[in-house]
Every structure is written in C-alpha cells, then in structure tokens.
Write a protein that holds these residues in place. Structure first.
Motif, PDB file in Angstrom:
ATOM      1  N   ALA A  82       2.980 -41.239 -20.238  1.00  0.00           N
ATOM      2  CA  ALA A  82       2.007 -41.525 -21.301  1.00  0.00           C
ATOM      3  C   ALA A  82       0.843 -40.548 -21.246  1.00  0.00           C
ATOM      4  O   ALA A  82       0.380 -40.056 -22.288  1.00  0.00           O
ATOM      5  N   VAL A  83       0.385 -40.253 -20.038  1.00  0.00           N
ATOM      6  CA  VAL A  83      -0.728 -39.314 -19.880  1.00  0.00           C
ATOM      7  C   VAL A  83      -0.324 -37.933 -20.390  1.00  0.00           C
ATOM      8  O   VAL A  83      -1.055 -37.309 -21.160  1.00  0.00           O
ATOM      9  N   PHE A  84       0.846 -37.459 -19.986  1.00  0.00           N
ATOM     10  CA  PHE A  84       1.265 -36.124 -20.423  1.00  0.00           C
ATOM     11  C   PHE A  84       1.483 -36.074 -21.934  1.00  0.00           C
ATOM     12  O   PHE A  84       1.092 -35.109 -22.596  1.00  0.00           O
ATOM     13  N   ARG A  85       2.101 -37.107 -22.491  1.00  0.00           N
ATOM     14  CA  ARG A  85       2.342 -37.116 -23.941  1.00  0.00           C
ATOM     15  C   ARG A  85       1.031 -37.086 -24.720  1.00  0.00           C
ATOM     16  O   ARG A  85       0.944 -36.481 -25.779  1.00  0.00           O
ATOM     17  N   ALA A  86      -0.004 -37.736 -24.199  1.00  0.00           N
ATOM     18  CA  ALA A  86      -1.296 -37.796 -24.898  1.00  0.00           C
ATOM     19  C   ALA A  86      -2.130 -36.538 -24.713  1.00  0.00           C
ATOM     20  O   ALA A  86      -2.853 -36.131 -25.618  1.00  0.00           O
ATOM     21  N   THR A  87      -2.044 -35.916 -23.533  1.00  0.00           N
ATOM     22  CA  THR A  87      -2.933 -34.785 -23.223  1.00  0.00           C
ATOM     23  C   THR A  87      -2.229 -33.436 -23.216  1.00  0.00           C
ATOM     24  O   THR A  87      -2.899 -32.402 -23.256  1.00  0.00           O
ATOM     25  N   LYS A  88      -0.899 -33.444 -23.072  1.00  0.00           N
ATOM     26  CA  LYS A  88      -0.102 -32.212 -22.933  1.00  0.00           C
ATOM     27  C   LYS A  88      -0.533 -31.397 -21.723  1.00  0.00           C
ATOM     28  O   LYS A  88      -0.418 -30.176 -21.691  1.00  0.00           O
ATOM     29  N   ARG A  89      -1.045 -32.107 -20.701  1.00  0.00           N
ATOM     30  CA  ARG A  89      -1.510 -31.450 -19.476  1.00  0.00           C
ATOM     31  C   ARG A  89      -0.993 -32.219 -18.261  1.00  0.00           C
ATOM     32  O   ARG A  89      -0.891 -33.445 -18.306  1.00  0.00           O
ATOM     33  N   PRO A  90      -0.680 -31.519 -17.169  1.00  0.00           N
ATOM     34  CA  PRO A  90      -0.226 -32.211 -15.963  1.00  0.00           C
ATOM     35  C   PRO A  90      -1.366 -32.990 -15.319  1.00  0.00           C
ATOM     36  O   PRO A  90      -2.537 -32.606 -15.415  1.00  0.00           O
ATOM     37  N   ALA A  91      -1.009 -34.091 -14.673  1.00  0.00           N
ATOM     38  CA  ALA A  91      -2.010 -34.935 -14.024  1.00  0.00           C
ATOM     39  C   ALA A  91      -1.393 -35.588 -12.790  1.00  0.00           C
ATOM     40  O   ALA A  91      -0.166 -35.679 -12.668  1.00  0.00           O
ATOM     41  N   GLY A 112      10.436 -49.785 -19.682  1.00  0.00           N
ATOM     42  CA  GLY A 112       8.986 -49.876 -19.749  1.00  0.00           C
ATOM     43  C   GLY A 112       8.385 -48.803 -20.620  1.00  0.00           C
ATOM     44  O   GLY A 112       9.034 -47.800 -20.949  1.00  0.00           O
ATOM     45  N   THR A 113       7.128 -49.022 -20.980  1.00  0.00           N
ATOM     46  CA  THR A 113       6.387 -48.082 -21.794  1.00  0.00           C
ATOM     47  C   THR A 113       4.911 -48.147 -21.412  1.00  0.00           C
ATOM     48  O   THR A 113       4.489 -49.074 -20.710  1.00  0.00           O
ATOM     49  N   ALA A 114       4.138 -47.184 -21.880  1.00  0.00           N
ATOM     50  CA  ALA A 114       2.707 -47.142 -21.571  1.00  0.00           C
ATOM     51  C   ALA A 114       1.986 -46.358 -22.658  1.00  0.00           C
ATOM     52  O   ALA A 114       2.612 -45.626 -23.427  1.00  0.00           O
ATOM     53  N   ALA A 115       0.663 -46.503 -22.683  1.00  0.00           N
ATOM     54  CA  ALA A 115      -0.172 -45.771 -23.633  1.00  0.00           C
ATOM     55  C   ALA A 115      -1.527 -45.488 -23.002  1.00  0.00           C
ATOM     56  O   ALA A 115      -2.062 -46.307 -22.244  1.00  0.00           O
ATOM     57  N   VAL A 116      -2.069 -44.344 -23.331  1.00  0.00           N
ATOM     58  CA  VAL A 116      -3.405 -43.965 -22.877  1.00  0.00           C
ATOM     59  C   VAL A 116      -4.426 -44.820 -23.619  1.00  0.00           C
ATOM     60  O   VAL A 116      -4.335 -45.013 -24.829  1.00  0.00           O
ATOM     61  N   THR A 117      -5.418 -45.323 -22.883  1.00  0.00           N
ATOM     62  CA  THR A 117      -6.471 -46.139 -23.496  1.00  0.00           C
ATOM     63  C   THR A 117      -7.792 -45.391 -23.615  1.00  0.00           C
ATOM     64  O   THR A 117      -8.612 -45.728 -24.460  1.00  0.00           O
ATOM     65  N   ARG A 118      -7.973 -44.371 -22.748  1.00  0.00           N
ATOM     66  CA  ARG A 118      -9.250 -43.649 -22.774  1.00  0.00           C
ATOM     67  C   ARG A 118      -9.109 -42.344 -21.987  1.00  0.00           C
ATOM     68  O   ARG A 118      -8.411 -42.289 -20.987  1.00  0.00           O
ATOM     69  N   VAL A 119      -9.803 -41.319 -22.463  1.00  0.00           N
ATOM     70  CA  VAL A 119      -9.876 -40.042 -21.750  1.00  0.00           C
ATOM     71  C   VAL A 119     -11.346 -39.706 -21.585  1.00  0.00           C
ATOM     72  O   VAL A 119     -12.102 -39.702 -22.559  1.00  0.00           O
ATOM     73  N   GLU A 120     -11.766 -39.467 -20.350  1.00  0.00           N
ATOM     74  CA  GLU A 120     -13.147 -39.069 -20.051  1.00  0.00           C
ATOM     75  C   GLU A 120     -13.105 -37.779 -19.244  1.00  0.00           C
ATOM     76  O   GLU A 120     -12.894 -37.812 -18.035  1.00  0.00           O
ATOM     77  N   GLY A 121     -13.273 -36.660 -19.926  1.00  0.00           N
ATOM     78  CA  GLY A 121     -13.189 -35.362 -19.250  1.00  0.00           C
ATOM     79  C   GLY A 121     -11.791 -35.143 -18.732  1.00  0.00           C
ATOM     80  O   GLY A 121     -10.831 -35.146 -19.498  1.00  0.00           O
ATOM     81  N   ASP A 122     -11.649 -34.979 -17.411  1.00  0.00           N
ATOM     82  CA  ASP A 122     -10.328 -34.770 -16.829  1.00  0.00           C
ATOM     83  C   ASP A 122      -9.762 -36.038 -16.185  1.00  0.00           C
ATOM     84  O   ASP A 122      -8.822 -35.981 -15.405  1.00  0.00           O
ATOM     85  N   SER A 141      -2.099 -50.936 -14.927  1.00  0.00           N
ATOM     86  CA  SER A 141      -3.091 -50.004 -15.450  1.00  0.00           C
ATOM     87  C   SER A 141      -3.237 -48.895 -14.423  1.00  0.00           C
ATOM     88  O   SER A 141      -3.011 -49.105 -13.239  1.00  0.00           O
ATOM     89  N   GLY A 142      -3.590 -47.717 -14.900  1.00  0.00           N
ATOM     90  CA  GLY A 142      -3.703 -46.598 -13.981  1.00  0.00           C
ATOM     91  C   GLY A 142      -4.792 -45.641 -14.392  1.00  0.00           C
ATOM     92  O   GLY A 142      -5.296 -45.658 -15.527  1.00  0.00           O
ATOM     93  N   VAL A 143      -5.178 -44.806 -13.427  1.00  0.00           N
ATOM     94  CA  VAL A 143      -6.161 -43.753 -13.651  1.00  0.00           C
ATOM     95  C   VAL A 143      -5.521 -42.484 -13.116  1.00  0.00           C
ATOM     96  O   VAL A 143      -5.021 -42.445 -11.981  1.00  0.00           O
ATOM     97  N   PHE A 144      -5.540 -41.428 -13.946  1.00  0.00           N
ATOM     98  CA  PHE A 144      -4.937 -40.150 -13.601  1.00  0.00           C
ATOM     99  C   PHE A 144      -5.965 -39.043 -13.731  1.00  0.00           C
ATOM    100  O   PHE A 144      -6.868 -39.135 -14.561  1.00  0.00           O
ATOM    101  N   LYS A 145      -5.814 -38.008 -12.924  1.00  0.00           N
ATOM    102  CA  LYS A 145      -6.708 -36.847 -12.985  1.00  0.00           C
ATOM    103  C   LYS A 145      -5.902 -35.655 -13.474  1.00  0.00           C
ATOM    104  O   LYS A 145      -4.873 -35.304 -12.894  1.00  0.00           O
ATOM    105  N   ILE A 146      -6.367 -35.041 -14.539  1.00  0.00           N
ATOM    106  CA  ILE A 146      -5.730 -33.836 -15.057  1.00  0.00           C
ATOM    107  C   ILE A 146      -5.923 -32.723 -14.022  1.00  0.00           C
ATOM    108  O   ILE A 146      -7.022 -32.550 -13.492  1.00  0.00           O
TER     109      ILE A 146
END
Length: 148
Positions: A82-91, A112-122, A141-146
């Motif tokens: 979900a993170v990659f699909r939303a940001t097109k960046r590795p995390a 399963g499925t997921a969706a990004v809820t918020r992006v704050e910087g990286d 729920s998760g938190v990822f760093k680009i």
C-alpha cells in the motif's frame, strides 16, 4: 540445474493446486523470504489491491491454525505494498500494530488489503486487514519510512 521451462511448470502446477479465486494472479516479483513462504497471489482492481495465499500445513502452528508469525509477515507485505502504490517510493517498516481476531486453517484462502491514511514527509501511515473465508482474521496499522 533446472531449466526456466521446469521452473515455469512448477509455478503453473502450484497455481493449479492453490486454486486462487478468479482475478488473482501468482506474484512473481517477491523477495526470497516471501517467495519461500508462498506462493502468494495478487489482484488489482479500481478500488485497490488484494494479496492472497492458499494456507498450507507449513503456514500453521501445532494447533493447526495459521501461525501468528506467518500472518504478521503477510500483513507487513500488504502494508508495504500500500505504501509503495501510494508513494511510488521504497520504504521500510518502522512499526506494525495488529489485532488477531480469528484464525485460518490449512486449505483455506487467506487474503488482505491495505491503504495509506496519511503521509508526513518521509513517514507514511497505513491501515490494513486480513480475512479468511469471510472471517476477519487480523486488523493492522503501520508506520513506514521512505528510504530514498
């Protein structure tokens, strides 16, 4: 050493045995850890994406239900997708919180499925869930760093 043709035949045999639901295709771009634990499948629709797997005995614990570690690894992959699909960046994963709600057994289809809820910087926040044969198995729920 097996040929590419032999490897392709093994992939097709696994897909036939797994009998994924209509619309799911075998995922072929996974890393070595995930590939070893699969085979995993994916489906992309206008609403989003799904990852799935036919649970096997090797995915289960001594009680015959999907092992919590397997469910967490599967969940981490869904959240990361979900993170990659939303940001097109590795995390990379910073944190995953989960609630185990039910279980799955060998032979059942887990997805399963997921969706990004918020992006704050990286830093990216994401929510997802896993279900099995119509039962909610896990919410997360998760938190990822680009990383780039």
């Amino acid at each position: 050493m097996s040929s590419g043709k032999d490897a392709e035949a093994a992939v097709l045999e696994a897909a036939a045995e797994d009998n994924p639901p209509p619309g799911f295709e075998m995922s072929r771009t996974r890393g070595p850890y995930t590939t070893h634990n699969g085979p995993f499948y994916h489906q992309v629709t206008e609403e989003g994406f799904w990852h799935g797997v036919r649970l096997k005995t090797r995915h289960c614990n001594s009680r015959g239900i999907a092992h919590g570690g397997m469910l967490m690894a599967f969940t981490d992959g869904i959240l990361a997708t979900a993170v990659f699909r939303a940001t097109k960046r590795p995390a990379v994963t910073m944190r995953v919180n989960s609630d185990f709600l039910s279980s799955g057994k060998a032979g059942e289809w887990l997805q399963g499925t997921a969706a990004v809820t918020r992006v704050e910087g990286d830093v990216v926040f994401v929510r997802g869930h896993i279900e099995c044969e119509g039962r909610q198995v896990l919410s997360a729920s998760g938190v990822f760093k680009i990383t780039d």
